[in-house]
Design a protein around this motif. Structure first.
Motif, PDB file in Angstrom:
ATOM      1  N   GLN A 183      33.160  29.093  19.598  1.00  0.00           N
ATOM      2  CA  GLN A 183      31.971  28.193  19.477  1.00  0.00           C
ATOM      3  C   GLN A 183      32.544  27.177  18.620  1.00  0.00           C
ATOM      4  O   GLN A 183      32.389  26.055  18.831  1.00  0.00           O
ATOM      5  N   GLN A 206      31.394  24.592  20.919  1.00  0.00           N
ATOM      6  CA  GLN A 206      30.379  23.597  20.853  1.00  0.00           C
ATOM      7  C   GLN A 206      30.984  22.379  19.818  1.00  0.00           C
ATOM      8  O   GLN A 206      30.997  21.308  19.751  1.00  0.00           O
ATOM      9  N   ARG A 230      29.786  20.009  21.975  1.00  0.00           N
ATOM     10  CA  ARG A 230      28.897  18.743  21.315  1.00  0.00           C
ATOM     11  C   ARG A 230      29.540  17.935  20.513  1.00  0.00           C
ATOM     12  O   ARG A 230      29.072  16.794  20.301  1.00  0.00           O
TER      13      ARG A 230
END
Length: 651
Positions: A183, A206, A230
């Motif tokens: 992640q 992410q 993100r």
């Protein structure tokens, strides 16, 4: 007697049993021994920063978290960990380890392994294979030079930190065995010069950090495969080229940080696909241009940082499409031109930072440059060489709460310049250049009434008897108008029409009672004409009575002439003169120039003389005379007796 068959009795027994278990655990905890010279806190055994050889020979079996950092360890005996079945976190940072150590038979229980600041040179699949439960691995500040396709075994890693190594290459497939779990990946401060396309096949990643590498160019589809990403950080890389589709595939990206690079423009090509982007940081680049359709794919942006770039112009198209933008940072640029409507469409903007630019003329002369920003709450204009503030400078800013005008040598503030901002809570102003005449007497009264006094430091520069005094220490009777040191326009440039190829002259004059040096400038459509042919002259005249009568004032009148030779259609526009001295600038009205072709016949009513209307006229190209004619009797130009000769042009 209790009967275990009764529900109430069973419940009471369960409560007593739980209390007994807790007491037993508490008793066991109280009997835990903390081996010297380590310290203990709960399930943490802290054996960091010990002298060589002081690490205890036995580590308590109850240890869940173990800190062995800052010990200059070169090797570790695996038997030290042979009974640590509860160990889940171990810190081995700031030692001298050259490889990932063997942590015994219970290494499979460890979830966090910190090995930063050691001497590890490579990532070995054999050394990492025992860590079956590992979720966080920190190998920052080591000597790793590359990442091979075989570097990582299949691990449930969520966080991988590789900052500050010597990594110069990423082999295809190097992260494949981490694709189902990873992640967060940090590769800051390495030696990466290229990023192979689609190298990051990490569908759960992410957050990706690639700052302080050597990547100069990002090709299209480089980050394809990072569908859950993100945030991406690529600061301080020397980036100069972002190719079309560079970030294509990042359909969930929210934050993109590209500060401290060498990017020169913003275009929709490299922003293609960033449909969910909310924050874009482009500060400290070399951006001088924002393409008209740049934001077509980024219309969910809430924060845009363009500070410390080379922007000199904000066009009407510069921010089109950013209706959700909440914060806009354009400080520390070279902005001297803001087009009418440059902020139109920023209907949600609440913070605008324009500090340290060159937008003095925007504030001093434009009619409500921020009027479209009806939700703006904070406006930063410090350090912009602003010398005067007018009533129209901040029109439309009804919601403004914070206005910063500090570090501007402001000389005049027109009456009620701030009164329309009904929600203003803080005004920052510091100037020692004020012209303290009768037109300024309102300011100290208003500042005191609004309780802005703690943030306002203002003193007089003129007249001489008030020089250096705070405006709040000057009585109302001392604010008088005995002279006018700031230039006052006496002759305005006039609107004109001309034939293509002819010469045009605009004349503008101003007077001042000060002997302060005067500067002259001409603008066309709000932009300074730096290469124009300009002629300036000055002469003294007496204003007031004649023959030395009391009340006479000796003033200097200045005239500036703009000469346009062989005008083209591109010469059309609005021309304005600006005459300035130490006490401020005066702006003339804007005179329009219209250029006509000899072959084109045009006709309309015009006001050539103040008391005459609807006069039609012709140009005679042979002698450039204007022939005034009576209004034509027909419905169109040149009808009947008022027809111009064929060689003439109607206007």
């Amino acid at each position: 007697m209790w009967s275990l068959t009764q529900p109430r009795t069973v419940a009471r027994f369960a409560v007593v049993f739980l209390l007994f278990v807790r007491l037993q655990r508490g008793s066991a905890a109280n009997t835990r021994t903390c081996p010297p010279p380590c310290s203990c806190s709960g399930e943490l055994l802290d054996c960091s920063r010990l002298k060589r050889g002081q690490i205890p020979e036995t580590i308590p079996e109850w240890t869940v978290q173990l800190d062995l950092s800052h010990n200059k360890l070169q090797v570790l005996d695996s038997t030290l960990f042979s009974k640590l079945q509860h160990l889940s976190e171990i810190k081995l940072n700031h030692n001298e380890l050259e490889a990932v150590p063997d942590l015994g038979p219970y290494a499979s229980n460890i979830t966090t392994l910190i090995l930063a600041n050691n001497r590890i040179t490579k990532i070995s699949v054999e050394q990492l294979r025992p860590f079956l439960a590992l979720e966080t691995l920190d190998l920052s500040n080591n000597n790793i030079v590359d990442i091979k396709a075989s570097s990582f075994p299949t691990l449930p890693l969520k966080n991988l930190f590789l900052n500050n190594n010597r990594i110069s290459s990423l082999e295809t497939g190097c992260f494949t065995n981490l694709s189902s779990s990873l992640q967060v990946l940090r590769l800051n401060r390495n030696r990466l010069s290229t990023i192979p396309a689609k190298i990051f096949q990490l569908p759960n990643l992410q957050h990706l950090e690639l700052s302080r590498n050597r990547v100069r160019r990002v090709e299209g589809l480089t980050f394809h495969g990072l569908h859950a990403l993100r945030s991406l950080k690529m600061q301080r890389n020397g980036l100069s080229r972002l190719m079309d589709g560079a970030f294509w595939g990042l359909s969930n990206m929210e934050v993109l940080q590209l500060d401290y690079n060498n990017l020169t423009e913003v275009s929709k090509g490299w922003l293609y696909g960033l449909l969910t982007l909310q924050q874009l940081h482009l500060g400290h680049n070399a951006i001088s241009r924002i393409r008209p359709d740049a934001w077509e794919f980024c219309q969910k942006l809430g924060e845009l940082n363009l500070s410390s770039n080379h922007l000199s112009r904000l066009e009407e198209s510069s921010f089109v499409g950013l209706s959700l933008l909440d914060e806009l940072h354009i400080g520390n640029n070279r902005v001297s031109f803001i087009a009418d409507g440059a902020f139109r469409g920023l209907s949600n903007l609440q913070m605008l930072d324009l500090q340290k630019n060159e937008i003095s003329w925007t504030i001093e002369d434009m009619n409500g440059p921020f009027s479209a920003l009806d939700k703006l709450k904070k406006l930063f204009l410090q350090g912009n060489q602003i010398r005067s503030v007018t009533k129209k400078s901040f029109s439309g800013l009804d919601a403004l709460q914070h206005l910063d005008l500090s570090n501007n040598a402001i000389m005049s503030v027109q009456a009620n310049a701030f009164s329309q901002m009904k929600n203003l809570q803080e005004l920052r102003l510091n100037t020692s250049s004020l012209l303290c005449d009768c037109q300024l007497k309102w300011l100290p009264v208003w500042v005191a009434e609004q309780t802005f006094l703690p943030c306002v430091n203002a003193s007089c520069a003129h007249p001489q008897m008030l020089k250096g005094r705070s405006v709040f220490a000057v009585s109302q009777e001392e604010f008088v108008c005995d002279d006018f040191p700031k230039p006052q326009i006496t002759v305005q440039p006039e609107t004109q029409s001309a034939l293509k190829g002819t010469n045009v002259t605009f004349v503008c004059s101003a007077a001042s009672s000060s002997d302060s040096p005067m500067t002259f400038a001409w603008k066309k459509d709000n932009e300074v004409l730096n290469e124009a042919e300009i002629h300036n002259q000055a002469h003294l005249r007496v204003q007031g009575g004649a023959g030395g009568a009391v009340g006479e004032t000796e003033v200097t009148e200045y005239t500036t002439t703009l000469q346009l030779r062989n005008v083209e259609f591109s010469s059309e526009g609005k021309y304005q003169c600006v005459i300035s001295n130490h006490f401020g600038s005066s702006y003339s009205t804007k005179a329009r120039l219209t250029v006509n072709s000899k072959q084109t016949k045009m006709c309309h009513s015009t006001l050539l003389v103040p008391f005459q209307t609807n006069l039609f006229y012709c140009y005679d190209p042979s002698n450039r005379n204007t022939l005034l004619l009576a209004p034509p009797h027909g419905s169109h130009c040149g009808q009947g007796r008022n027809r111009c000769p064929a060689v003439h042009s109607w206007r």
